[in-house]
Design an enzyme around this catalytic site. Sequence first.
Site, mmCIF file in Angstrom:
data_model
loop_
_atom_site.group_PDB
_atom_site.id
_atom_site.type_symbol
_atom_site.label_atom_id
_atom_site.label_comp_id
_atom_site.label_asym_id
_atom_site.label_seq_id
_atom_site.Cartn_x
_atom_site.Cartn_y
_atom_site.Cartn_z
ATOM 1 N N ARG A 1 33.971 66.913 32.136
ATOM 2 C CA ARG A 1 32.638 67.535 32.268
ATOM 3 C C ARG A 1 32.546 68.556 31.153
ATOM 4 O O ARG A 1 33.249 69.571 31.159
ATOM 5 C CB ARG A 1 32.473 68.198 33.631
ATOM 6 N N HIS B 1 24.410 62.030 33.066
ATOM 7 C CA HIS B 1 25.268 62.142 34.252
ATOM 8 C C HIS B 1 25.386 60.756 34.893
ATOM 9 O O HIS B 1 24.901 60.509 35.999
ATOM 10 C CB HIS B 1 24.658 63.154 35.229
ATOM 11 N N GLN C 1 26.743 60.148 38.557
ATOM 12 C CA GLN C 1 25.783 60.550 39.586
ATOM 13 C C GLN C 1 24.765 59.440 39.836
ATOM 14 O O GLN C 1 24.443 59.117 40.991
ATOM 15 C CB GLN C 1 25.040 61.823 39.137
ATOM 16 N N ASP D 1 15.965 67.726 40.870
ATOM 17 C CA ASP D 1 17.220 68.409 40.552
ATOM 18 C C ASP D 1 16.816 69.854 40.237
ATOM 19 O O ASP D 1 15.629 70.156 40.056
ATOM 20 C CB ASP D 1 17.882 67.717 39.338
ATOM 21 N N CYS E 1 20.831 65.368 43.553
ATOM 22 C CA CYS E 1 22.270 65.230 43.250
ATOM 23 C C CYS E 1 23.088 66.390 43.807
ATOM 24 O O CYS E 1 24.295 66.270 43.946
ATOM 25 C CB CYS E 1 22.464 65.106 41.749
ATOM 26 N N ARG F 1 29.238 59.576 45.948
ATOM 27 C CA ARG F 1 29.958 59.862 44.707
ATOM 28 C C ARG F 1 31.392 59.314 44.811
ATOM 29 O O ARG F 1 31.931 58.772 43.861
ATOM 30 C CB ARG F 1 29.998 61.378 44.425
#
Length: 297
Positions: A103, A130, A133, A212, A249, A277
């Site tokens: 990340r 992402h 996700q 988000d 998310c 996930r």
Amino acid sequence: MTKVNHFIDLDTVGADTLKGILEHAHAMKKEKYNPEQIFSGLSLAMVFDKRSTRTRMSFEIAMKQLGGHTIVMNMEEMQLGGSESVESTGNVLSRFVDGIMLRMSDQAMMQDLAKYTSIPVINGMTDDSHPCQIMADLLTIEEKLGNVKGKKIAWFGDSNNVSNTFVQASKLFDFELVLALPEEIHGRAPKDANITADAAAAAHGADVLVTDTWVSMGQEGKAIEKFWPYQVSADLMAKAKDSAIFMHCLPIHEWEEVSEEVAKSPASVIFDEAENRLHAQKAILAWCLENSGVTVG
Ligand code: CP
Ligand code: NVA
């Protein structure tokens, strides 16, 4: 030289492979309590230069439930953050572990690293994308609504790493995606995205409403006034199909991008999405680790 299965962008992995990974993820979810130890003897390095709860937990548990190991590193404690080059780091990590999940803000740096590794590099989120996700999100939509193909998905608020990856997925999985964003940020969305400033029109007849945070990590202090008309509220949900679901998310910035009423309503699938996930990660890891001797099915 064997081709390395990196998972950095949905586009470069390709639709057929992604669909296969999702099928495997559904199967992994069914085997939750007695999985075959397909990662036995394998190790994953996890490198973070930003906070995480779900990404860290899901990769770590995915590896361990399937018999593998993990090592977690904070990027600023690595030599990479000092004098060591990306090339040297890629070569060295390839001698210790079987895969690297990172990340980090800079997607170009991640792609650069992947040039120097003989092991898969997995994108655990950059400022641009992402993908892990969105795989969990697609898994969730398939579970709740059946095939994602032909569905209308409406995104509200900011244009960011998560919405960028939704745009890629819409082309690969053939669903309608509309991004409802304040006019002044339309130029920041991907060129091939379907964008509107009209939140009500975007919600009309939608199967999925998704949002988000308006302030992604690293953007602390950003002005949020322009986003208020894009809050996912009960009024907005009422314009969608009766069967519509709400997705996020996580983490939510309470109660900015979504109202508490919607986030805690029966239409909200946010915790299934978070759990997914784990199942998505197992299938992504299995595909990435194929060349390390992992065999699936
Ligand atoms: N959704 C997500 O990536 O969560 P974390 O930041 O907690 O990993
Ligand atoms: N857009 C958010 C996603 C967090 C999972 C961020 O980058 O902070």
